[in-house]
Scaffold this motif. Sequence first.
Motif, PDB file in Angstrom:
ATOM      1  N   GLU A  33      -3.313   3.384  12.193  1.00 31.80           N
ATOM      2  CA  GLU A  33      -2.603   2.555  11.214  1.00 31.80           C
ATOM      3  C   GLU A  33      -3.300   2.563   9.858  1.00 31.80           C
ATOM      4  O   GLU A  33      -2.635   2.517   8.812  1.00 31.80           O
ATOM      5  CB  GLU A  33      -2.476   1.121  11.744  1.00 31.80           C
ATOM      6  CG  GLU A  33      -1.574   0.983  12.954  1.00 31.80           C
ATOM      7  CD  GLU A  33      -0.150   1.438  12.658  1.00 31.80           C
ATOM      8  OE1 GLU A  33       0.336   1.202  11.536  1.00 31.80           O
ATOM      9  OE2 GLU A  33       0.482   2.030  13.549  1.00 31.80           O
ATOM     10  N   SER A  34      -4.619   2.623   9.842  1.00 35.18           N
ATOM     11  CA  SER A  34      -5.343   2.683   8.569  1.00 35.18           C
ATOM     12  C   SER A  34      -5.073   4.002   7.854  1.00 35.18           C
ATOM     13  O   SER A  34      -4.907   4.039   6.622  1.00 35.18           O
ATOM     14  CB  SER A  34      -6.844   2.502   8.811  1.00 35.18           C
ATOM     15  OG  SER A  34      -7.130   1.253   9.403  1.00 35.18           O
ATOM     16  N   LYS A  35      -5.016   5.098   8.613  1.00 33.25           N
ATOM     17  CA  LYS A  35      -4.691   6.385   7.999  1.00 33.25           C
ATOM     18  C   LYS A  35      -3.288   6.379   7.410  1.00 33.25           C
ATOM     19  O   LYS A  35      -3.055   6.926   6.319  1.00 33.25           O
ATOM     20  CB  LYS A  35      -4.825   7.506   9.033  1.00 33.25           C
ATOM     21  CG  LYS A  35      -6.256   7.914   9.346  1.00 33.25           C
ATOM     22  CD  LYS A  35      -6.279   9.060  10.307  1.00 33.25           C
ATOM     23  CE  LYS A  35      -7.715   9.463  10.645  1.00 33.25           C
ATOM     24  NZ  LYS A  35      -8.421  10.016   9.462  1.00 33.25           N
ATOM     25  N   ARG A  36      -2.347   5.777   8.105  1.00 34.40           N
ATOM     26  CA  ARG A  36      -0.986   5.693   7.571  1.00 34.40           C
ATOM     27  C   ARG A  36      -0.948   4.864   6.287  1.00 34.40           C
ATOM     28  O   ARG A  36      -0.189   5.181   5.362  1.00 34.40           O
ATOM     29  CB  ARG A  36      -0.066   5.085   8.624  1.00 34.40           C
ATOM     30  CG  ARG A  36       0.217   6.015   9.803  1.00 34.40           C
ATOM     31  CD  ARG A  36       1.018   5.319  10.878  1.00 34.40           C
ATOM     32  NE  ARG A  36       1.303   6.214  11.995  1.00 34.40           N
ATOM     33  CZ  ARG A  36       1.834   5.840  13.156  1.00 34.40           C
ATOM     34  NH1 ARG A  36       2.135   4.552  13.342  1.00 34.40           N
ATOM     35  NH2 ARG A  36       2.072   6.713  14.116  1.00 34.40           N
ATOM     36  N   THR A  37      -1.762   3.838   6.221  1.00 35.62           N
ATOM     37  CA  THR A  37      -1.835   3.039   4.990  1.00 35.62           C
ATOM     38  C   THR A  37      -2.407   3.859   3.841  1.00 35.62           C
ATOM     39  O   THR A  37      -1.939   3.761   2.697  1.00 35.62           O
ATOM     40  CB  THR A  37      -2.692   1.788   5.236  1.00 35.62           C
ATOM     41  OG1 THR A  37      -2.202   1.079   6.378  1.00 35.62           O
ATOM     42  CG2 THR A  37      -2.671   0.879   4.028  1.00 35.62           C
ATOM     43  N   ILE A  38      -3.408   4.681   4.128  1.00 36.12           N
ATOM     44  CA  ILE A  38      -3.995   5.527   3.087  1.00 36.12           C
ATOM     45  C   ILE A  38      -2.980   6.544   2.578  1.00 36.12           C
ATOM     46  O   ILE A  38      -2.852   6.783   1.366  1.00 36.12           O
ATOM     47  CB  ILE A  38      -5.266   6.216   3.623  1.00 36.12           C
ATOM     48  CG1 ILE A  38      -6.366   5.176   3.875  1.00 36.12           C
ATOM     49  CG2 ILE A  38      -5.766   7.288   2.666  1.00 36.12           C
ATOM     50  CD1 ILE A  38      -7.569   5.717   4.596  1.00 36.12           C
TER      51      ILE A  38
END
Length: 285
Positions: free
Chosen positions: A62-67
């Motif tokens: 989920e953090s990668k998708r936010t980035i």
Amino acid sequence: GSGGFRKRKHDNFPHGQRREEKENVNPSSALMTSFKSFQLELDTRHDKYERLVKLSRDITIESKRTIFLLHRFTSAPNGEEILNESEIRLDAVRRKIKQVAQELIGEDMYQFHRAISPGLQEYVEAVSFQYFIKTRSLISVEEINKQLIFTAEDKEETTNTTSNSHDKQPHTWSLKVTPVDYLLGVADLTGELMRLCISSVGNGDIDTPFELSQFLRQIYDGFTFIGNTGPYEVSKKLYTLKQSLAKVENACYTLKVRGSEIPKHMLADVFSTKTELIDQEEGLS
């Protein structure tokens, strides 16, 4: 003779005698009950470790998708919508971190640190990237930890207060990002800032690369103060940080010297070819 097979002690006893001794063991003895408690404790700890690994994997994804979403900020016509959507996604990530904090109640966090460290590093990278886009500055580890203090929902509090009126304990959970995880997340942030520099130039933004160059230089100076005295992972990230700084400084050099010669729609292509050449030279050296 030398190198011969040495007979083990328990080989002197017949197999039938060992089987009889095994059958004669009392399962209710103090020794067996203590070993069963050890087995139960290790099994529960292993199960908790596996649950934390899965939560850390979800936090990383989920953090990668936010980035990836935040990289659209430079090309999106309305950047506020991107920031609002990124905040919603980060709230979902923090709900996952709340589950991690609930799993670690009464436990030593450092015993499970290897399970949750990759997810926390990726979360630090996403939060610091969003914070830089908003404020053009670096978020502190104290500010990150303030966002990781969780309270129970209103429905849970009302049900608990009605059922247990005498036990008025605040239902709060917290999870602190360690300094090492913070430093590793900031080191990974530099790679995203380098990509932000290239994409902003491709969109005709000439000022952002110079801001990023100065910002990355300050981060690099801070990491050089740590040097080899810090953890091994931090010193290993210093090489990647230096690569990102060199690419941004090369972009600023090209803008300053040849910016008037190259059309704006071709600047991104020039930077991409130059960064490929830098990667090839560093791979040969």
